[in-house]
Design an enzyme around this catalytic site. Structure first.
Site, PDB file in Angstrom:
ATOM      1  N   SER A 179       0.833  -1.208   0.000  1.00 46.08           N
ATOM      2  CA  SER A 179       0.000   0.000   0.000  1.00 46.08           C
ATOM      3  C   SER A 179       0.871   1.263   0.000  1.00 46.08           C
ATOM      4  O   SER A 179       1.748   1.403  -0.849  1.00 46.08           O
ATOM      5  CB  SER A 179      -0.957  -0.043   1.197  1.00 46.08           C
ATOM      6  OG  SER A 179      -2.046   0.832   1.006  1.00 46.08           O
ATOM      7  N   ASP A 306      -9.908  -5.963  -4.233  1.00 47.69           N
ATOM      8  CA  ASP A 306      -9.407  -4.911  -3.351  1.00 47.69           C
ATOM      9  C   ASP A 306     -10.372  -3.734  -3.340  1.00 47.69           C
ATOM     10  O   ASP A 306     -10.708  -3.195  -4.392  1.00 47.69           O
ATOM     11  CB  ASP A 306      -8.025  -4.467  -3.843  1.00 47.69           C
ATOM     12  CG  ASP A 306      -7.242  -3.667  -2.826  1.00 47.69           C
ATOM     13  OD1 ASP A 306      -7.861  -2.866  -2.108  1.00 47.69           O
ATOM     14  OD2 ASP A 306      -6.010  -3.828  -2.768  1.00 47.69           O
ATOM     15  N   HIS A 334      -7.331  -6.031   0.311  1.00 38.64           N
ATOM     16  CA  HIS A 334      -6.147  -5.170   0.346  1.00 38.64           C
ATOM     17  C   HIS A 334      -5.075  -5.694   1.307  1.00 38.64           C
ATOM     18  O   HIS A 334      -4.005  -5.090   1.417  1.00 38.64           O
ATOM     19  CB  HIS A 334      -6.549  -3.747   0.746  1.00 38.64           C
ATOM     20  CG  HIS A 334      -5.509  -2.708   0.461  1.00 38.64           C
ATOM     21  ND1 HIS A 334      -5.020  -2.461  -0.813  1.00 38.64           N
ATOM     22  CD2 HIS A 334      -4.842  -1.846   1.287  1.00 38.64           C
ATOM     23  CE1 HIS A 334      -4.114  -1.503  -0.763  1.00 38.64           C
ATOM     24  NE2 HIS A 334      -3.978  -1.115   0.494  1.00 38.64           N
TER      25      HIS A 334
END
Length: 355
Positions: A179, A306, A334
Site C-alpha cells: 500500500s 481490493d 487489500h
C-alpha cells in the site's frame, strides 16, 4: 554333513518368528525414517502447491518492454512450469536455496499497519530458507513516535533508510512495500539503488515522478483538497485551528476497505493494532530519477478483490509506470498477507528466484 545337522540345535518356531519380526520391524523403522525425511523435504512444495488449489488462481505477465504478454487463460499452469520451479522436490529446493544470491527480504507495511501484519509471511519465508525482516515505519507498530510529529516521507521512511545504510557494501536486499509502503520503497530506491536487488509493490502506491501517494487513492477518497476539508476521519494533532496531521478510519470503514476477505482472527488483530496515519508523507510529491530509481528492478502484485485500491487503479499504475513483471492474486482484499498468505508467499519466492 549328517553330523552337522545332528549337532545343530533345532530352534523353536516361535523364536524364528520373533527374530523375523524384529528384523522386519527394524527395516520398517528405517523405512519410516526415510519417509519422514522425504516428507520433511517436500513439505514446502506441498504447502506452496496448495495456494493454487485452495486460494484461487494467480496470473502474471512479464514485461521486457511488452506489457501485453500476459500469462492468463487455461494454459497458465504449463507456461508457469517453463520457468524453473525449485519446489518440485527436496533436492531441487536445497540446490535453489544454496545458489540464491539474495536471501534477505525486507517487508514494509502500509498506512496504519505495522511489522505485525507480516507474521504469516515471515513464517513461510523462513520455512523456505529465506531471511525476512519486517520493519516498523516511524510512528507505526511499536515505534513510540507520535504520528502527529511525522510530517515528511523522509521521516516516515527513516527506519528503512537506516536499515539500508547499515547493510554491508556488497550486500543487497529485496524490498516488499504494501500500500503506501510502496512510496517508502520508491523513496529508498532513489536513495540507495545499489542496495536493492528487486523492489516488489504489493497492491501499493507505485507512483511516478512528481506524484503524491495520496493521488493513487483519489478514486476511493476523493481529491486531496476535498479530503482535507470534508473527511470526518482527520486528526488535528496541533489543534482544530491548525491543518490536520493525520487520519484514521473507523473500524467498520477499515474492515470494508482492507479486510473484507480476511479471517476474523486477523481482523481482530488489526483492530487492536492499527495506528493513525501521518498525513504529511502521503501528501508529499516524490522526486524519482531514471539514473537512480529507474535502475532498480520492479515487480507489481495486484489484488483483484481490493476495495482500498481497486484493480482498475492498480492496472493504471502498472500501465503508466510499467514494471518488469506483474502478478495477480484473485480473491484477495487489500491485505493479502491475511486473506491469501500462501498465494502471496508463492509469488514472493518466485520473484526471488528470477535471475
Amino acid at each position: 554333513m549328517g553330523n552337522r545337522f545332528i549337532c545343530m540345535t533345532k530352534k523353536d518356531p516361535k523364536e524364528v518368528t520373533g527374530s523375523r519380526s524384529k528384523r522386519m520391524g527394524s527395516r520398517s523403522q528405517r523405512k519410516l525414517l526415510v519417509d519422514e525425511e522425504l516428507l520433511h523435504r517436500q513439505a514446502l512444495s506441498m504447502a506452496l502447491q496448495q495456494s493454487q488449489r485452495f486460494e484461487g488462481s494467480m496470473s502474471r505477465h512479464f514485461n521486457g518492454g511488452n506489457t501485453s504478454s500476459r500469462f492468463n487463460g487455461g494454459n497458465t499452469s504449463s507456461r508457469r512450469r517453463n520457468l524453473s520451479d525449485p519446489f518440485s522436490n527436496g533436492k531441487q529446493l536445497s540446490e535453489f536455496l544454496e545458489s540464491l544470491k539474495c536471501k534477505k527480504i525486507v517487508l514494509i507495511h502500509g498506512e496504519g499497519f505495522g511489522a505485525w501484519c507480516w507474521y504469516k509471511s515471515i513464517a513461510l519465508l523462513e520455512e523456505a530458507g529465506l531471511v525476512p525482516t519486517a520493519l516498523d515505519l516511524t510512528g507505526s507498530g511499536i515505534d513510540i513516535t507520535d504520528t502527529n510529529c511525522v510530517t515528511t516521507l523522509a521521516e516516515y521512511s527513516k527506519p528503512l533508510i537506516d536499515y539500508l545504510q547499515n547493510l554491508p557494501e556488497d550486500e543487497k536486499v529485496i524490498l516488499v512495500g504494501h500500500s503506501v509502503g510502496g512510496a517508502c520503497v520508491s523513496y529508498a530506491m532513489e536513495q540507495y539503488p545499489e542496495k536493492i536487488a528487486k523492489a516488489i509493490f504489493l497492491c501499493a502506491t507505485m507512483v511516478s515522478n512528481c506524484q503524491r501517494p495520496f493521488d493513487v487513492f483519489a478514486e476511493e477518497l476523493g481529491s486531496a483538497e476535498h479530503f482535507m476539508q470534508e473527511s470526518k476521519c482527520l486528526i488535528h494533532g496541533n489543534g482544530k485551528d491548525k491543518p490536520p496531521t493525520g487520519f484514521m478510519f473507523d473500524k467498520q470503514q477499515m474492515k470494508g476497505l482492507y479486510f473484507h476477505q480476511s479471517p476474523a482472527k486477523d481482523v481482530a488483530l488489526a483492530m487492536v493494532s492499527m495506528r493513525p496515519i501521518p498525513l504529511g508523507p502521503i501528501m508529499e510529491k516524490l522526486s524519482l530519477s531514471p539514473e537512480k530509481y529507474g535502475t532498480c528492478r520492479r515487480f507489481y502484485i495486484q489484488t483483484l478483490d481490493d476495495h482500498a485500491l481497486s484493480p482498475d487503479v492498480q492496472e493504471k499504475l502498472v500501465r503508466e509506470n510499467p514494471p518488469e513483471g506483474v502478478f495477480k492474486i484473485k480473491g484477495s482484499d487489500h491485505s493479502p498477507f491475511f486473506s491469501k498468505p500462501q498465494s502471496l508467499h508463492k509469488i514472493l519466492v518466485e520473484i526471488a528466484q528470477i535471475s
